[in-house]
Design an enzyme around this catalytic site. Sequence first.
Site, PDB file in Angstrom:
ATOM      1  N   ARG A 129      23.619 138.330  43.507  1.00 28.20           N
ATOM      2  CA  ARG A 129      23.753 139.613  43.699  1.00 28.20           C
ATOM      3  C   ARG A 129      24.688 140.413  43.190  1.00 28.20           C
ATOM      4  O   ARG A 129      24.789 141.582  42.651  1.00 28.20           O
ATOM      5  CB  ARG A 129      23.575 139.850  45.309  1.00 28.20           C
ATOM      6  CG  ARG A 129      23.617 141.280  45.615  1.00 28.20           C
ATOM      7  CD  ARG A 129      23.256 141.386  47.263  1.00 28.20           C
ATOM      8  NE  ARG A 129      23.379 142.865  47.719  1.00 28.20           N
ATOM      9  CZ  ARG A 129      23.453 143.107  49.051  1.00 28.20           C
ATOM     10  NH1 ARG A 129      23.096 142.269  49.941  1.00 28.20           N
ATOM     11  NH2 ARG A 129      23.508 144.279  49.271  1.00 28.20           N
ATOM     12  N   ASN A 185      14.003 140.077  49.321  1.00 30.12           N
ATOM     13  CA  ASN A 185      13.690 140.899  48.344  1.00 30.12           C
ATOM     14  C   ASN A 185      13.701 140.760  46.973  1.00 30.12           C
ATOM     15  O   ASN A 185      13.806 139.646  46.520  1.00 30.12           O
ATOM     16  CB  ASN A 185      15.074 142.145  48.421  1.00 30.12           C
ATOM     17  CG  ASN A 185      14.916 143.041  49.494  1.00 30.12           C
ATOM     18  OD1 ASN A 185      13.773 143.605  49.781  1.00 30.12           O
ATOM     19  ND2 ASN A 185      15.812 143.034  50.416  1.00 30.12           N
ATOM     20  N   CYS A 242       9.831 144.910  55.602  1.00 27.87           N
ATOM     21  CA  CYS A 242      11.238 145.724  55.577  1.00 27.87           C
ATOM     22  C   CYS A 242      11.633 146.177  56.698  1.00 27.87           C
ATOM     23  O   CYS A 242      10.607 146.876  57.547  1.00 27.87           O
ATOM     24  CB  CYS A 242      11.056 146.759  54.324  1.00 27.87           C
ATOM     25  SG  CYS A 242      12.535 147.689  54.072  1.00 27.87           S
ATOM     26  N   HIS A 271      10.719 150.433  49.686  1.00 30.86           N
ATOM     27  CA  HIS A 271      12.133 151.119  49.328  1.00 30.86           C
ATOM     28  C   HIS A 271      11.850 152.499  48.502  1.00 30.86           C
ATOM     29  O   HIS A 271      12.719 152.894  47.960  1.00 30.86           O
ATOM     30  CB  HIS A 271      12.952 150.372  48.676  1.00 30.86           C
ATOM     31  CG  HIS A 271      13.689 149.261  49.524  1.00 30.86           C
ATOM     32  ND1 HIS A 271      14.608 148.535  48.953  1.00 30.86           N
ATOM     33  CD2 HIS A 271      13.600 148.774  50.724  1.00 30.86           C
ATOM     34  CE1 HIS A 271      15.168 147.802  50.155  1.00 30.86           C
ATOM     35  NE2 HIS A 271      14.446 147.965  51.072  1.00 30.86           N
ATOM     36  N   TYR A 311      16.529 155.065  50.309  1.00 29.58           N
ATOM     37  CA  TYR A 311      16.441 154.601  49.044  1.00 29.58           C
ATOM     38  C   TYR A 311      16.065 155.714  47.978  1.00 29.58           C
ATOM     39  O   TYR A 311      16.390 155.680  46.746  1.00 29.58           O
ATOM     40  CB  TYR A 311      15.615 153.346  48.592  1.00 29.58           C
ATOM     41  CG  TYR A 311      16.264 152.147  49.232  1.00 29.58           C
ATOM     42  CD1 TYR A 311      16.833 151.341  48.563  1.00 29.58           C
ATOM     43  CD2 TYR A 311      16.039 151.811  50.655  1.00 29.58           C
ATOM     44  CE1 TYR A 311      17.872 150.117  48.940  1.00 29.58           C
ATOM     45  CE2 TYR A 311      16.658 150.560  51.351  1.00 29.58           C
ATOM     46  CZ  TYR A 311      17.498 150.016  50.388  1.00 29.58           C
ATOM     47  OH  TYR A 311      18.111 148.637  50.774  1.00 29.58           O
TER      48      TYR A 311
HETATM   49  P1  NAD Z   1      21.754 134.794  51.819  1.00 28.62           P
HETATM   50  O1  NAD Z   1      22.220 134.940  50.708  1.00 28.62           O
HETATM   51  O2  NAD Z   1      22.455 134.519  53.304  1.00 28.62           O
HETATM   52  O3  NAD Z   1      20.538 133.693  51.578  1.00 28.62           O
HETATM   53  C1  NAD Z   1      19.583 133.068  52.639  1.00 28.62           C
HETATM   54  C2  NAD Z   1      19.593 131.649  52.387  1.00 28.62           C
HETATM   55  O4  NAD Z   1      18.641 131.407  51.289  1.00 28.62           O
HETATM   56  C3  NAD Z   1      20.750 130.814  52.063  1.00 28.62           C
HETATM   57  O5  NAD Z   1      21.354 129.887  53.074  1.00 28.62           O
HETATM   58  C4  NAD Z   1      20.558 130.238  50.875  1.00 28.62           C
HETATM   59  O6  NAD Z   1      20.841 128.887  50.605  1.00 28.62           O
HETATM   60  C5  NAD Z   1      18.711 130.167  50.915  1.00 28.62           C
HETATM   61  N1  NAD Z   1      18.196 129.959  49.716  1.00 28.62           N
HETATM   62  C6  NAD Z   1      18.510 130.227  48.299  1.00 28.62           C
HETATM   63  N2  NAD Z   1      17.455 129.810  47.463  1.00 28.62           N
HETATM   64  C7  NAD Z   1      16.596 129.080  48.201  1.00 28.62           C
HETATM   65  C8  NAD Z   1      15.432 128.511  48.176  1.00 28.62           C
HETATM   66  N3  NAD Z   1      14.922 128.374  46.841  1.00 28.62           N
HETATM   67  N4  NAD Z   1      14.669 127.891  49.142  1.00 28.62           N
HETATM   68  C9  NAD Z   1      15.053 128.021  50.167  1.00 28.62           C
HETATM   69  N5  NAD Z   1      16.272 128.468  50.542  1.00 28.62           N
HETATM   70  C10 NAD Z   1      17.157 129.011  49.657  1.00 28.62           C
HETATM   71  O7  NAD Z   1      20.706 136.001  52.102  1.00 28.62           O
HETATM   72  P2  NAD Z   1      20.691 137.304  53.241  1.00 28.62           P
HETATM   73  O8  NAD Z   1      21.657 138.265  52.787  1.00 28.62           O
HETATM   74  O9  NAD Z   1      20.753 136.599  54.573  1.00 28.62           O
HETATM   75  O10 NAD Z   1      19.398 137.655  52.858  1.00 28.62           O
HETATM   76  C11 NAD Z   1      18.077 136.929  52.694  1.00 28.62           C
HETATM   77  C12 NAD Z   1      16.926 137.523  52.063  1.00 28.62           C
HETATM   78  O11 NAD Z   1      16.471 138.709  52.875  1.00 28.62           O
HETATM   79  C13 NAD Z   1      17.471 138.410  50.862  1.00 28.62           C
HETATM   80  O12 NAD Z   1      16.648 138.085  49.542  1.00 28.62           O
HETATM   81  C14 NAD Z   1      17.620 139.704  51.198  1.00 28.62           C
HETATM   82  O13 NAD Z   1      17.401 140.598  50.111  1.00 28.62           O
HETATM   83  C15 NAD Z   1      16.562 139.874  51.959  1.00 28.62           C
HETATM   84  N6  NAD Z   1      16.762 140.916  53.053  1.00 28.62           N
HETATM   85  C16 NAD Z   1      15.418 141.855  52.976  1.00 28.62           C
HETATM   86  C17 NAD Z   1      15.298 142.758  53.968  1.00 28.62           C
HETATM   87  C18 NAD Z   1      14.166 143.736  53.895  1.00 28.62           C
HETATM   88  O14 NAD Z   1      14.205 144.813  54.300  1.00 28.62           O
HETATM   89  N7  NAD Z   1      13.032 143.116  53.492  1.00 28.62           N
HETATM   90  C19 NAD Z   1      16.424 143.357  54.650  1.00 28.62           C
HETATM   91  C20 NAD Z   1      17.528 142.435  54.478  1.00 28.62           C
HETATM   92  C21 NAD Z   1      17.895 141.374  53.572  1.00 28.62           C
HETATM   93  C1  G6P Z   2      18.295 147.412  54.020  1.00 36.44           C
HETATM   94  C2  G6P Z   2      17.079 147.067  53.307  1.00 36.44           C
HETATM   95  C3  G6P Z   2      16.972 145.499  52.578  1.00 36.44           C
HETATM   96  C4  G6P Z   2      18.338 145.359  52.070  1.00 36.44           C
HETATM   97  C5  G6P Z   2      19.436 145.473  53.197  1.00 36.44           C
HETATM   98  C6  G6P Z   2      20.669 144.906  52.481  1.00 36.44           C
HETATM   99  O1  G6P Z   2      18.102 147.191  55.449  1.00 36.44           O
HETATM  100  O2  G6P Z   2      15.889 147.220  53.840  1.00 36.44           O
HETATM  101  O3  G6P Z   2      15.976 145.543  51.821  1.00 36.44           O
HETATM  102  O4  G6P Z   2      18.277 143.831  51.614  1.00 36.44           O
HETATM  103  O5  G6P Z   2      19.399 146.893  53.854  1.00 36.44           O
HETATM  104  O6  G6P Z   2      21.804 144.676  53.382  1.00 36.44           O
HETATM  105  P1  G6P Z   2      23.038 144.129  53.032  1.00 36.44           P
HETATM  106  O7  G6P Z   2      23.821 144.024  54.474  1.00 36.44           O
HETATM  107  O8  G6P Z   2      22.807 142.816  52.484  1.00 36.44           O
HETATM  108  O9  G6P Z   2      23.590 144.796  52.031  1.00 36.44           O
HETATM  109 MN    MN Z   3      14.056 146.397  52.793  1.00 40.45          MN
END
Ligand code: NAD
Ligand code: G6P
Ligand code: MN
Length: 433
Positions: free
Chosen positions: A93, A147, A169, A199, A253
């Site tokens: 990232r 994401n 989301c 977003h 966004y």
């Molecule tokens: P993170 O970096 O902590 O990753 C989470 C876990 O995924 C890690 O422990 C990692 O080892 C694991 N991982 C990586 N590749 C993998 C695979 N192939 N199979 C299984 N596990 C795997 O991430 P985070 O900051 O906790 O965020 C997790 C995800 O959620 C991200 O994709 C982020 O963009 C998403 N997110 C989405 C929203 C939303 O609104 N939809 C909001 C916040 C975060």
């Molecule tokens: C928002 C969005 C997510 C995004 C996140 C990032 O809530 O909806 O899609 O991944 O924030 O948060 P972070 O703490 O990882 O910057």
């Molecule tokens: Mn989101």
Amino acid sequence: GLKIATIGGGSSYTPELIEGFIKRYDELPVSEIWLVDIEEGQEKLNIVGNLAKRMIAKAGLPIDIHLTLDRAAALKDADFVTTQFRVGLLDARAKDERIPLKYGVLGQETNGPGGLFKGLRTIPVILDICKDMEELCPDAWLINFTNPAGMVTEAVLRYANIDKVVGLCNVPIGMEMAVAELLEVDHSRIRIDFAGLNHMVYGLDVYLDGVSVKDQVIKMVTALDDNSFVKNIHGFGWEPEFLKAINVILCPYHNYYYKSREMFEKVKQEAEAEGTRAEVVQKLEKELFELYKDPNLDIKPLQLEKRGGAYYSDAAVRLISSIYNDKRDIQPVNTRNNGAIASIPDESAVEISCVITKDGPKPIAVGDLPVPVRGLVQQIKSFERVAAEAAVTGDRNLAVLALTINPLVASDTLAKQIVDDMLEAHKKYLPQF
Ligand code: NAD
Ligand code: G6P
Ligand code: MN
Ligand code: MN
């Protein structure tokens, strides 16, 4: 009881999810939660998984928590599969955020080049998970939080043999919370009619106890000098002329599209001063995992609220509960359009208010989007489709095309340079190219 499999279980958001299952245990009898990760995430999985076990023990609930690197074991006969993984972890990232800045282009997790490359890394993995699900849990629902959630849902709808997928989301629920706060009322009294893409979602109307309060809310938003309520975006104020005329509720966004210059400068300055958001989150994550290690901690720590994903558990668990209980309440999710938005193809993913039934989300039709927002939504949908096709085929031309049609990149030459630079930087996680 129900079996839940959570892929990316080592995420710092896991306590949030566990709290959601604890709070709704009365309506959602979960008996097993399988937290799956990969070798790179094993240490995080163990720390956060043990906290999850303490949380369940404190709540006194008969839920077994399993920690595993064996995805197949986790998926076998699962009822719901939730995904929260990050291919390449936060280092990837940080590259998504830093590299575009060199070219004078926004560097952001889900928008522009960063969104494209996060999609290119993620889509092959999610399609692989879908293949496993076909075999191991063909009746399960896939609730995707990973994401870029809109592009990922689009890819699953088009390229996987799975119908039961919902993209999730926290932004829409966050918009309702923010409106409730502005009006100083409980959020249960607020409802927004959402339509658009992940977003890139618009509130077409907003109600307090069923009565439209859109004019009042738009007036109140006009007065704000920071229009963003998510922790990862620091916004500005909207120009009153613009907001009045567009006459919809915007999401955080939208700053990247309707305030592109200011946001680019801000993101660049922040990257220089304190690091990119990924770099900031890396520090935050270290602190969180230090807390999680404390054997006396048995609740979700407040510090998790510094992450952008606030209300994730509420969104995820209320969705699962409404599917399981056939509640037929209204929730905004990413699902197959099926004609709900006239200007978007039926088979594409949209983020829209839906009635949530045991057969999944039924989008509430809005017809055509208002003229001022219709074009941008179509443009971003085209970007997502071309990007998803690039991810599946490994066709570099399509990656360049996707980035060129993205409104945040102003030239095909720039798009090509950024694509080449990022393909090289991320090659470990892009075997298809
Ligand atoms: P993170 O970096 O902590 O990753 C989470 C876990 O995924 C890690 O422990 C990692 O080892 C694991 N991982 C990586 N590749 C993998 C695979 N192939 N199979 C299984 N596990 C795997 O991430 P985070 O900051 O906790 O965020 C997790 C995800 O959620 C991200 O994709 C982020 O963009 C998403 N997110 C989405 C929203 C939303 O609104 N939809 C909001 C916040 C975060
Ligand atoms: C928002 C969005 C997510 C995004 C996140 C990032 O809530 O909806 O899609 O991944 O924030 O948060 P972070 O703490 O990882 O910057
Ligand atoms: Mn989101
Ligand atoms: Mn462009």
